[in-house]
Design an enzyme around this catalytic site. Structure first.
Site, PDB file in Angstrom:
ATOM      1  N   GLN A  41      11.447  27.295 -37.412  1.00 49.23           N
ATOM      2  CA  GLN A  41      12.425  28.621 -38.525  1.00 49.23           C
ATOM      3  C   GLN A  41      13.217  27.315 -39.771  1.00 49.23           C
ATOM      4  O   GLN A  41      13.147  27.557 -40.535  1.00 49.23           O
ATOM      5  CB  GLN A  41      12.402  29.517 -38.429  1.00 49.23           C
ATOM      6  CG  GLN A  41      11.575  31.006 -37.805  1.00 49.23           C
ATOM      7  CD  GLN A  41      11.780  32.314 -37.694  1.00 49.23           C
ATOM      8  OE1 GLN A  41      12.996  32.695 -37.048  1.00 49.23           O
ATOM      9  NE2 GLN A  41      11.532  32.766 -38.846  1.00 49.23           N
ATOM     10  N   HIS A  61      -0.992  23.667 -38.323  1.00 49.05           N
ATOM     11  CA  HIS A  61      -1.945  22.943 -38.739  1.00 49.05           C
ATOM     12  C   HIS A  61      -3.092  23.207 -38.719  1.00 49.05           C
ATOM     13  O   HIS A  61      -4.013  22.584 -39.493  1.00 49.05           O
ATOM     14  CB  HIS A  61      -1.557  21.535 -37.522  1.00 49.05           C
ATOM     15  CG  HIS A  61      -0.042  21.127 -38.159  1.00 49.05           C
ATOM     16  ND1 HIS A  61       0.658  20.618 -37.215  1.00 49.05           N
ATOM     17  CD2 HIS A  61       0.289  21.295 -38.821  1.00 49.05           C
ATOM     18  CE1 HIS A  61       1.223  19.932 -37.697  1.00 49.05           C
ATOM     19  NE2 HIS A  61       2.226  20.393 -38.711  1.00 49.05           N
ATOM     20  N   ASP A  73       6.751  21.934 -41.415  1.00 49.52           N
ATOM     21  CA  ASP A  73       6.706  20.324 -40.431  1.00 49.52           C
ATOM     22  C   ASP A  73       7.821  20.005 -41.343  1.00 49.52           C
ATOM     23  O   ASP A  73       8.609  19.487 -40.951  1.00 49.52           O
ATOM     24  CB  ASP A  73       5.523  19.522 -41.587  1.00 49.52           C
ATOM     25  CG  ASP A  73       4.856  19.816 -40.958  1.00 49.52           C
ATOM     26  OD1 ASP A  73       4.324  21.117 -39.427  1.00 49.52           O
ATOM     27  OD2 ASP A  73       3.597  19.565 -41.714  1.00 49.52           O
ATOM     28  N   ARG A  98      24.289  31.868 -33.410  1.00 47.17           N
ATOM     29  CA  ARG A  98      23.586  31.864 -32.601  1.00 47.17           C
ATOM     30  C   ARG A  98      22.000  30.911 -33.084  1.00 47.17           C
ATOM     31  O   ARG A  98      21.143  31.420 -34.345  1.00 47.17           O
ATOM     32  CB  ARG A  98      23.081  32.828 -32.316  1.00 47.17           C
ATOM     33  CG  ARG A  98      21.953  33.129 -31.545  1.00 47.17           C
ATOM     34  CD  ARG A  98      20.889  34.900 -30.994  1.00 47.17           C
ATOM     35  NE  ARG A  98      19.642  34.925 -30.975  1.00 47.17           N
ATOM     36  CZ  ARG A  98      18.420  35.328 -30.901  1.00 47.17           C
ATOM     37  NH1 ARG A  98      18.046  35.690 -32.109  1.00 47.17           N
ATOM     38  NH2 ARG A  98      17.600  35.415 -30.360  1.00 47.17           N
ATOM     39  N   HIS A 143      12.603  30.778 -28.629  1.00 45.81           N
ATOM     40  CA  HIS A 143      12.525  31.526 -29.327  1.00 45.81           C
ATOM     41  C   HIS A 143      10.912  30.735 -29.970  1.00 45.81           C
ATOM     42  O   HIS A 143      10.976  30.606 -30.949  1.00 45.81           O
ATOM     43  CB  HIS A 143      13.201  30.690 -30.239  1.00 45.81           C
ATOM     44  CG  HIS A 143      13.727  31.897 -31.770  1.00 45.81           C
ATOM     45  ND1 HIS A 143      15.096  32.977 -31.281  1.00 45.81           N
ATOM     46  CD2 HIS A 143      12.370  32.401 -32.181  1.00 45.81           C
ATOM     47  CE1 HIS A 143      14.469  33.914 -32.703  1.00 45.81           C
ATOM     48  NE2 HIS A 143      13.632  33.483 -33.109  1.00 45.81           N
ATOM     49  N   ASN A 187      14.059  35.184 -27.094  1.00 44.14           N
ATOM     50  CA  ASN A 187      14.069  36.514 -27.666  1.00 44.14           C
ATOM     51  C   ASN A 187      12.778  36.519 -28.081  1.00 44.14           C
ATOM     52  O   ASN A 187      11.448  35.660 -28.347  1.00 44.14           O
ATOM     53  CB  ASN A 187      14.029  35.202 -28.968  1.00 44.14           C
ATOM     54  CG  ASN A 187      14.305  35.689 -30.240  1.00 44.14           C
ATOM     55  OD1 ASN A 187      15.316  36.735 -30.361  1.00 44.14           O
ATOM     56  ND2 ASN A 187      13.053  35.964 -31.425  1.00 44.14           N
ATOM     57  N   GLU A 188      12.966  38.251 -27.703  1.00 43.10           N
ATOM     58  CA  GLU A 188      11.991  39.193 -28.203  1.00 43.10           C
ATOM     59  C   GLU A 188      11.095  38.508 -27.455  1.00 43.10           C
ATOM     60  O   GLU A 188      10.031  38.091 -28.313  1.00 43.10           O
ATOM     61  CB  GLU A 188      12.035  39.096 -29.925  1.00 43.10           C
ATOM     62  CG  GLU A 188      12.517  39.155 -30.838  1.00 43.10           C
ATOM     63  CD  GLU A 188      12.403  39.737 -32.040  1.00 43.10           C
ATOM     64  OE1 GLU A 188      11.387  39.777 -32.277  1.00 43.10           O
ATOM     65  OE2 GLU A 188      13.056  40.372 -33.060  1.00 43.10           O
ATOM     66  N   ASN A 330      17.902  42.891 -30.485  1.00 42.12           N
ATOM     67  CA  ASN A 330      17.457  42.337 -32.067  1.00 42.12           C
ATOM     68  C   ASN A 330      16.855  43.819 -32.877  1.00 42.12           C
ATOM     69  O   ASN A 330      16.431  44.531 -32.362  1.00 42.12           O
ATOM     70  CB  ASN A 330      16.351  42.111 -32.219  1.00 42.12           C
ATOM     71  CG  ASN A 330      16.556  40.115 -31.133  1.00 42.12           C
ATOM     72  OD1 ASN A 330      17.481  40.385 -31.667  1.00 42.12           O
ATOM     73  ND2 ASN A 330      15.200  39.264 -31.916  1.00 42.12           N
ATOM     74  N   TYR A 332      15.654  45.617 -36.270  1.00 40.66           N
ATOM     75  CA  TYR A 332      15.610  46.343 -37.653  1.00 40.66           C
ATOM     76  C   TYR A 332      15.434  47.130 -38.417  1.00 40.66           C
ATOM     77  O   TYR A 332      15.521  47.741 -39.507  1.00 40.66           O
ATOM     78  CB  TYR A 332      14.440  45.027 -38.347  1.00 40.66           C
ATOM     79  CG  TYR A 332      14.672  43.789 -38.452  1.00 40.66           C
ATOM     80  CD1 TYR A 332      14.771  43.406 -36.786  1.00 40.66           C
ATOM     81  CD2 TYR A 332      15.180  43.177 -39.048  1.00 40.66           C
ATOM     82  CE1 TYR A 332      14.910  41.541 -37.286  1.00 40.66           C
ATOM     83  CE2 TYR A 332      15.375  41.592 -38.954  1.00 40.66           C
ATOM     84  CZ  TYR A 332      15.750  40.566 -37.605  1.00 40.66           C
ATOM     85  OH  TYR A 332      16.025  39.403 -37.784  1.00 40.66           O
ATOM     86  N   GLU A 399      20.311  40.462 -33.366  1.00 42.13           N
ATOM     87  CA  GLU A 399      19.770  39.894 -35.038  1.00 42.13           C
ATOM     88  C   GLU A 399      19.422  41.515 -35.877  1.00 42.13           C
ATOM     89  O   GLU A 399      19.169  41.856 -35.320  1.00 42.13           O
ATOM     90  CB  GLU A 399      18.196  39.716 -34.797  1.00 42.13           C
ATOM     91  CG  GLU A 399      18.356  38.267 -34.238  1.00 42.13           C
ATOM     92  CD  GLU A 399      16.264  37.910 -34.792  1.00 42.13           C
ATOM     93  OE1 GLU A 399      15.600  38.307 -35.301  1.00 42.13           O
ATOM     94  OE2 GLU A 399      16.373  37.046 -33.614  1.00 42.13           O
TER      95      GLU A 399
HETATM   96  C1  GAL Z   1      12.159  38.373 -35.252  1.00 39.29           C
HETATM   97  C2  GAL Z   1      12.591  36.905 -34.729  1.00 39.29           C
HETATM   98  C3  GAL Z   1      12.936  36.088 -36.184  1.00 39.29           C
HETATM   99  C4  GAL Z   1      12.311  36.725 -37.509  1.00 39.29           C
HETATM  100  C5  GAL Z   1      12.835  38.016 -37.601  1.00 39.29           C
HETATM  101  C6  GAL Z   1      12.827  38.402 -39.120  1.00 39.29           C
HETATM  102  O1  GAL Z   1      11.813  39.638 -34.898  1.00 39.29           O
HETATM  103  O2  GAL Z   1      13.190  37.244 -33.757  1.00 39.29           O
HETATM  104  O3  GAL Z   1      12.797  35.005 -35.974  1.00 39.29           O
HETATM  105  O4  GAL Z   1      11.629  35.609 -37.987  1.00 39.29           O
HETATM  106  O5  GAL Z   1      11.863  39.025 -37.145  1.00 39.29           O
HETATM  107  O6  GAL Z   1      11.487  38.624 -39.515  1.00 39.29           O
END
Ligand code: GAL
Length: 502
Positions: A41, A61, A73, A98, A143, A187-188, A330, A332, A399
């Site tokens: 990223q 690509h 890129d 991290r 990741h 990761n996830e 993680n 959200y 996260e």
């Molecule tokens: C998570 C991921 C991150 C980032 C974040 C926001 O799932 O680990 O790379 O993209 O979501 O969408």
């Protein structure tokens, strides 16, 4: 940075005034703070030196899948600008950073017979600069950017990946373990398997729903456990670090108080988070019983001779159990869950196996990402659920964050952080043992399928400027003021939290 200093002073002033009014809450000394990024990223330099191709290079690509037709890129050009990144991390005043290692940057063909000296030098320099700035480096090994060469051999559906991943982990322990004390293997894994193998919204976009995600998860669980044991057996005593992984989870909230909805919500969380957490953190190990029962039942009804969910041997169950030194999370957002009574479709499908109806309460405030609604009490509930279900593990939040379109004066992000950090404090007061909180992300970056159209950064990155300048957003200053005082004002934006405490 005069502006930065003035605004910081103003923030401190506001905080002090609120403290006098008694509306300030203090974070415990046991809680450390960080920010996070991931290699694909931010790094760019996708083919610099001898770096090999990753599945995200190939995917961006060769398909038309990315919303703004962009790719990683060049991304934030962190391969060339990591000194500026470290400066930003330092400005914020966090305890740790991290970041992830690009597997194909240090092992160009995926295997450990050829190690890229330039790849190692890049991470060496990043780690040394962080330590110099008194910031702890936390490394995520995987990741999402698998070397394409290993994908060509089947990627995570290939059981040999257990060894290949462990070899990669060993190269990283050997190269960086003298200075890196916190390791996150994956990761996830849920996202890797559900979206990349069952579905098509992440590389390698296999789309073999109901089959491939279960095989992928099976091999990832074994890979994680093997890397953990390797560290435990050979490196822990000298390097003295800790190792775990980071699981993504929504809070799944029952839509009504009916026993069927309550059971459905529990099933949803068991078959999503529990799929990966139960084998590692529960007393008995293995996949959750409800998951084994459901997938087996549906598989038989669909005419398969065995469950689509692979089985672990008793030895494997014992080997995987306990392979995390902390519970990495993680988080959200949240979802509402209603029970369903679907007839079993003949096409295998993970969602049919879980068999719940998920939706968002329309009153929840929204971010730019369609899946991200602001539900702070869900965070508190989830932390309590983990604490209760897995016998009070140490939880490290790796996260948490909010997306918008293009905003440097990001008051909605400030509101999100304020509310979620208050929810975190509530959970700590409830008795949850949370020792780390990480904001996603340090800066705007390549947001997978959404390209650069959704921004999560505390720092704004100008993707139209080839120099990729970074500037602190209002939220960076807010985060900095929280870190300076290790306090936060109680729900300053409570008007956005319209849904009570769940
Ligand atoms: C998570 C991921 C991150 C980032 C974040 C926001 O799932 O680990 O790379 O993209 O979501 O969408």
């Amino acid at each position: 940075m005069a502006l930065f200093k003035t605004i910081t002073l103003l923030c401190l002033l506001v905080v002090s005034v609120l403290a006098i009014k008694g509306e300030i809450r203090k974070f415990p000394d046991t809680l450390s703070f960080g920010v996070a990024t991931a290699a694909y990223q931010i790094e760019g330099a996708w083919n610099a030196s001898d770096k090999g191709e990753s599945i995200w290079d190939r995917f961006t690509h060769t398909t038309n899948s990315i919303k703004d037709k962009s790719n990683g890129d060049f991304a934030c050009d962190s391969y060339n600008q990591h000194k500026r990144d470290v400066e930003m991390v330092k400005e914020l005043g966090v305890d740790f950073y991290r970041f992830s290692i690009s597997w194909s940057r240090i092992l160009p063909n995926g295997f450990s017979n050829k190690i890229s000296q330039d790849g190692i030098a890049y991470y060496d320099s990043l780690i040394d600069d962080l330590l110099e700035a008194n910031i702890k480096p936390y490394i995520t090994l995987y990741h999402w950017d698998l070397p394409q060469s290993l994908q060509d051999l089947g990627g995570w559906t290939n059981p040999m990946m257990v060894d290949y991943f462990t070899d990669f982990a060993e190269v990283a322990f050997e190269a960086f373990g003298d200075r890196v004390k916190t390791w996150i293997t994956f990761n996830e894994p849920w996202v890797v398997c559900i979206e990349g193998y069952g579905g098509i919204s992440k590389a390698p976009a296999l789309g073999m729903n109901g089959i491939a995600e279960y095989i992928c998860a099976h091999n990832i669980l074994k890979s994680h456990a093997k890397a953990y044991h390797l560290y435990d057996d050979l490196y822990r005593s000298t390097q003295k670090g800790r190792i775990g992984w980071s699981l993504n989870a929504n809070w799944d909230h029952p839509a009504t108080k009916s026993p069927a909805d309550i059971e459905a919500a529990e099933r949803a969380i068991q078959m999503n988070l529990g799929w990966f957490a139960h084998p590692v953190f529960s007393k008995e190990g293995d996949y959750p019983q409800v998951m084994k029962d459901r997938v087996a039942r549906n598989s038989l009804a669909q005419g398969y001779r065995r469950s689509r969910l692979p089985e672990f041997t008793p030895e494997e169950i014992a080997y995987i159990k306990g392979t995390c030194d902390f519970f990495g999370l993680n988080h959200y957002t949240s979802t509402m869950i209603r029970s369903l009574t679907t007839t079993i479709s003949m096409e295998p499908n993970f969602r049919d196996d879980v068999d719940t109806d998920c939706f968002y309460d329309p009153s929840w405030p929204e971010a730019t990402s369609s899946w991200l609604k602001v539900v702070p009490w869900g965070f508190r509930n989830l932390l309590n659920w983990i604490t209760k279900t897995y016998n009070n593990p140490e939880i490290m939040v790796f996260e948490n964050g909010f997306s918008d379109k293009n905003n440097k004066d990001d008051v909605d992000r400030i509101s999100y952080y304020n509310q979620y950090l208050n929810a975190l404090l509530d959970a700590i007061e409830d008795g949850c043992n949370v020792t780390a909180y990480t904001a996603w992300s340090l800066m705007d970056n390549f947001e997978w399928l959404q390209g650069y159209t959704e921004r999560f950064g505390l720092y704004y990155v100008d993707f139209n400027d080839p120099r990729r300048p970074r500037t602190p957003k209002a939220s960076a200053l807010y985060f900095k003021s929280i870190l300076e005082t290790r306090t936060i004002e109680r729900n300053c934006n409570a008007q956005l939290n319209r849904n009570g405490t769940g």
